[in-house]
Design a protein around this motif. Structure first.
Motif, mmCIF file in Angstrom:
data_model
loop_
_atom_site.group_PDB
_atom_site.id
_atom_site.type_symbol
_atom_site.label_atom_id
_atom_site.label_comp_id
_atom_site.label_asym_id
_atom_site.label_seq_id
_atom_site.Cartn_x
_atom_site.Cartn_y
_atom_site.Cartn_z
ATOM 1 N N VAL A 120 0.918 -1.125 -0.065
ATOM 2 C CA VAL A 120 0.019 0.036 0.033
ATOM 3 C C VAL A 120 0.745 1.289 0.023
ATOM 4 O O VAL A 120 0.634 2.067 -0.798
ATOM 5 C CB VAL A 120 -0.884 -0.014 1.259
ATOM 6 C CG1 VAL A 120 -1.490 1.365 1.291
ATOM 7 C CG2 VAL A 120 -1.866 -1.159 1.200
ATOM 8 N N ARG A 121 1.811 1.032 0.844
ATOM 9 C CA ARG A 121 2.902 2.433 1.006
ATOM 10 C C ARG A 121 3.468 2.575 -0.592
ATOM 11 O O ARG A 121 3.643 3.695 -0.916
ATOM 12 C CB ARG A 121 4.118 2.127 1.775
ATOM 13 C CG ARG A 121 3.618 2.710 3.359
ATOM 14 C CD ARG A 121 4.755 2.561 4.357
ATOM 15 N NE ARG A 121 4.004 1.800 5.605
ATOM 16 C CZ ARG A 121 4.292 0.704 6.026
ATOM 17 N NH1 ARG A 121 5.423 0.099 5.691
ATOM 18 N NH2 ARG A 121 3.649 0.359 7.182
ATOM 19 N N LEU A 122 3.858 1.511 -1.133
ATOM 20 C CA LEU A 122 4.472 1.951 -2.525
ATOM 21 C C LEU A 122 3.489 2.332 -3.524
ATOM 22 O O LEU A 122 3.867 3.346 -4.330
ATOM 23 C CB LEU A 122 4.834 0.325 -3.079
ATOM 24 C CG LEU A 122 5.991 -0.473 -2.583
ATOM 25 C CD1 LEU A 122 6.217 -1.647 -3.280
ATOM 26 C CD2 LEU A 122 7.237 0.587 -2.841
ATOM 27 N N LYS A 123 2.157 1.887 -3.184
ATOM 28 C CA LYS A 123 1.196 2.431 -4.208
ATOM 29 C C LYS A 123 0.761 3.932 -4.105
ATOM 30 O O LYS A 123 0.688 4.667 -4.806
ATOM 31 C CB LYS A 123 -0.152 1.778 -3.931
ATOM 32 C CG LYS A 123 -1.262 2.092 -5.014
ATOM 33 C CD LYS A 123 -2.657 1.390 -4.985
ATOM 34 C CE LYS A 123 -3.599 1.791 -5.978
ATOM 35 N NZ LYS A 123 -3.579 1.211 -7.169
ATOM 36 N N GLN A 124 0.861 4.325 -2.665
ATOM 37 C CA GLN A 124 0.803 5.680 -2.351
ATOM 38 C C GLN A 124 1.863 6.557 -2.814
ATOM 39 O O GLN A 124 1.850 7.850 -2.545
ATOM 40 C CB GLN A 124 0.442 5.655 -0.740
ATOM 41 C CG GLN A 124 -0.804 5.130 -0.692
ATOM 42 C CD GLN A 124 -1.264 5.087 0.820
ATOM 43 O OE1 GLN A 124 -0.586 5.121 1.609
ATOM 44 N NE2 GLN A 124 -2.527 4.876 1.235
ATOM 45 N N ALA A 125 3.060 5.861 -2.978
ATOM 46 C CA ALA A 125 4.354 6.875 -3.038
ATOM 47 C C ALA A 125 4.416 7.476 -4.239
ATOM 48 O O ALA A 125 3.748 7.102 -5.359
ATOM 49 C CB ALA A 125 5.577 5.941 -2.732
ATOM 50 N N LYS A 126 5.083 8.879 -4.293
ATOM 51 C CA LYS A 126 5.480 9.502 -5.607
ATOM 52 C C LYS A 126 7.166 9.779 -5.674
ATOM 53 O O LYS A 126 7.497 10.071 -4.703
ATOM 54 C CB LYS A 126 4.752 10.978 -5.305
ATOM 55 C CG LYS A 126 3.232 10.877 -5.349
ATOM 56 C CD LYS A 126 2.754 12.268 -5.341
ATOM 57 C CE LYS A 126 1.147 12.363 -5.429
ATOM 58 N NZ LYS A 126 0.564 12.125 -4.113
ATOM 59 N N VAL A 127 7.547 9.090 -6.729
ATOM 60 C CA VAL A 127 8.936 9.075 -6.892
ATOM 61 C C VAL A 127 9.413 9.722 -8.205
ATOM 62 O O VAL A 127 8.829 9.538 -9.169
ATOM 63 C CB VAL A 127 9.521 7.398 -6.837
ATOM 64 C CG1 VAL A 127 10.972 7.416 -7.104
ATOM 65 C CG2 VAL A 127 9.079 6.797 -5.592
ATOM 66 N N LEU A 128 10.454 10.387 -8.098
ATOM 67 C CA LEU A 128 10.862 11.252 -9.201
ATOM 68 C C LEU A 128 11.878 10.774 -9.736
ATOM 69 O O LEU A 128 13.061 10.483 -8.825
ATOM 70 C CB LEU A 128 10.817 12.768 -9.004
ATOM 71 C CG LEU A 128 11.455 13.558 -9.988
ATOM 72 C CD1 LEU A 128 10.344 13.684 -11.146
ATOM 73 C CD2 LEU A 128 11.745 15.186 -9.660
ATOM 74 N N VAL A 129 12.095 10.362 -10.888
ATOM 75 C CA VAL A 129 13.483 9.915 -11.394
ATOM 76 C C VAL A 129 14.064 10.865 -12.460
ATOM 77 O O VAL A 129 13.517 11.154 -13.372
ATOM 78 C CB VAL A 129 13.398 8.319 -12.145
ATOM 79 C CG1 VAL A 129 14.873 7.960 -12.571
ATOM 80 C CG2 VAL A 129 12.887 7.519 -11.035
ATOM 81 N N VAL A 130 15.267 11.451 -11.924
ATOM 82 C CA VAL A 130 16.139 12.236 -12.838
ATOM 83 C C VAL A 130 17.026 11.520 -13.900
ATOM 84 O O VAL A 130 17.849 10.959 -13.499
ATOM 85 C CB VAL A 130 16.871 13.495 -12.125
ATOM 86 C CG1 VAL A 130 17.145 14.585 -13.117
ATOM 87 C CG2 VAL A 130 16.031 14.094 -11.003
ATOM 88 N N GLY A 131 16.644 11.656 -15.281
ATOM 89 C CA GLY A 131 17.450 10.882 -16.052
ATOM 90 C C GLY A 131 16.738 9.648 -16.619
ATOM 91 O O GLY A 131 16.549 8.888 -15.950
#
Ligand SMILES: [Zn+2]
Length: 354
Positions: A120-131
Motif C-alpha cells: 500500500v505504501r508503494l502504491k501511495q508513493a510518488k517517486v521522481l527519477v531524474v534521467g
C-alpha cells in the motif's frame, strides 16, 4: 428407528436452546449415530436395543455415507466461495487494490518485510527519477513493476542509437523520440496500474523546487554534475531523500543521501565537481552495457526498501561495485559541518542516537 430420530431432534433442539454452535450439534448427532451403529454391530441379534433401532447396521451406514457426501459437498462450496472473494490485505492501511493488482504483487505481499501494508505504501508513493538513460532505464522499469503508484521522469534528451547498448527501456523504433516518451510508454506497458508523469526538459533552478515538492523521493541517474548539484540542493531544501547512482566504464556506486536522517548530502561527499576532463562521460570513456542494469536496479531496490521500511538503506554508506573483477565494497560517508548545502545537518540528526 423413530426413537433415534427423536433423540437426534432433541440434541439439535437442546443445541438451539443453549446456543451451542452448529458444529457441536452435528458432533452430538454424529456420536448418536456411532452409538447406534456400534449397538447394531456388537449386540446379539434380537436384543431389545437392536430391534428398537432397526435391527441392522446397513441402513445406518448408508445414512452416514449420505451425510458425509452432503458435508463434503458443502465444504467444497465454501472453499470455492472463499476463493472467488477478493483477498483482503491483512492489517493496517487498506489500499484500493484490484484483484489483478493483488495477483501482480502477490510475491511482494507474502514477503514479511513488505506485506500488504508495504505494498500500500508503494502504491501511495510518488517517486521522481531524474534521467531516463542507463541508470534510469532499469530503475524506472523496476519501480513501475514494483507498483510505485506515481512515477515522474525528467529528461530533455532524445533516444540515440548509441544509447541502446545499455538504455534498455528504449527500443530501436524509439530512435529520435524523446526519452521520457518512450520510457513512459514502456512503464505503462509493464504496469497499467500506475501513473507516469513525464517532463521533457532539463531541470533548472527555476522549476526544480516546484517539481520536487510533488514527490516523496528522488532518484538521480544523470551524467552531469550541474544537474547532480542542483537536484541535491533541492532535495536538502525540501527534506527529500536522494538515491544517487553513478558509473564509470566498469564501476558503479550507489548511496542514499538523506541529511534529515543522519546521512550526508551529495555535496558533503563530492564537495566540488571534478575539473573538466577528469570525469569523462560514458560517451567519452565508454561503459559496459549491463553495469547500469546492476546499479540502476540497486537504486530501485533501495527506493523500495526506503518506501516500505524494509531492511536498512544505504544511508551514510556508499556501495561500490566493480564489474570488471566482480567485487563489491562499502565505504562509510559522513556529513560535513562545512558543507555549503546541508551544513552538516546529518551530524545533528545522528547525534541523539549516539
Ligand atoms: Zn552536505
Amino acid at each position: 428407528m423413530g426413537i433415534v430420530l427423536l433423540i437426534a431432534a432433541l440434541i439439535w433442539g437442546a443445541g438451539v436452546v443453549t446456543g451451542a454452535p452448529r458444529s457441536l450439534r452435528w458432533m452430538g448427532i454424529g456420536l448418536l449415530w456411532a452409538a447406534v451403529v456400534l449397538a447394531q454391530l456388537v449386540l446379539p441379534e434380537g436384543a431389545a436395543l437392536r430391534a428398537a433401532t432397526g435391527g441392522s447396521a446397513a441402513p445406518w451406514l448408508i445414512l452416514g455415507g449420505l451425510g458425509l457426501i452432503v458435508a463434503g459437498y458443502r465444504a467444497v462450496l465454501v472453499r470455492l466461495k472463499a476463493r472467488a472473494r477478493p483477498v483482503q490485505v491483512s492489517g493496517e492501511p487498506q489500499g484500493p487494490f484490484r484483484e489483478a493488482e493483488l495477483r501482480r504483487y502477490a510475491r511482494h505481499i507474502i514477503l514479511r518485510e513488505v506485506g500488504g501494508p508495504g505494498q500500500v505504501r508503494l502504491k501511495q508513493a510518488k517517486v521522481l527519477v531524474v534521467g531516463a538513460g542507463g541508470l534510469g532505464s532499469p530503475a524506472l522499469m523496476y519501480l513501475a513493476a514494483a507498483g510505485v503508484g506515481s512515477i515522474g521522469v525528467v529528461d530533455d534528451d532524445v533516444v540515440d542509437g548509441s544509447n541502446l547498448q545499455r538504455q534498455v527501456i528504449h527500443g530501436d523504433a524509439d530512435i529520435g523520440r524523446p526519452k521520457v516518451q518512450s520510457a513512459a510508454e514502456r512503464m505503462q506497458a509493464i504496469n497499467p496500474f500506475i501513473e507516469v508523469r513525464s517532463y521533457q526538459r532539463r531541470l533548472g533552478p527555476a522549476d526544480v523546487d516546484a517539481l520536487l515538492a510533488e514527490y516523496d523521493l528522488v532518484l538521480d541517474g544523470t551524467d552531469n554534475f550541474t544537474t547532480r548539484y542542483l537536484v541535491n540542493e533541492a532535495c536538502v531544501k525540501a527534506g527529500r531523500p536522494l538515491i544517487s547512482g553513478a558509473l564509470t566504464q566498469w564501476e558503479g556506486q550507489v548511496s542514499v543521501f538523506d541529511p534529515a536522517h543522519g546521512a550526508p548530502c551529495y555535496q558533503c561527499v563530492f564537495p566540488e565537481a571534478p575539473a573538466e576532463g577528469l570525469a569523462p562521460s560514458c560517451a567519452e570513456s565508454g561503459v559496459i552495457g549491463p553495469l547500469p542494469g546492476v546499479v540502476g536496479s540497486i537504486m530501485a531496490l533501495e527506493a523500495v526498501k526506503l518506501l516500505t521500511g524494509a531492511g536498512a538503506v544505504l544511508r551514510g554508506e556508499m556501495l561500490i561495485y566493480d564489474g570488471l573483477w566482480g567485487e563489491t565494497r562499502k565505504i562509510r560517508v559522513k556529513p560535513r559541518a562545512d558543507c555549503p548545502v546541508c551544513r552538516g545537518r546529518g551530524l545533528a540528526e545522528a547525534a541523539p542516537k549516539a
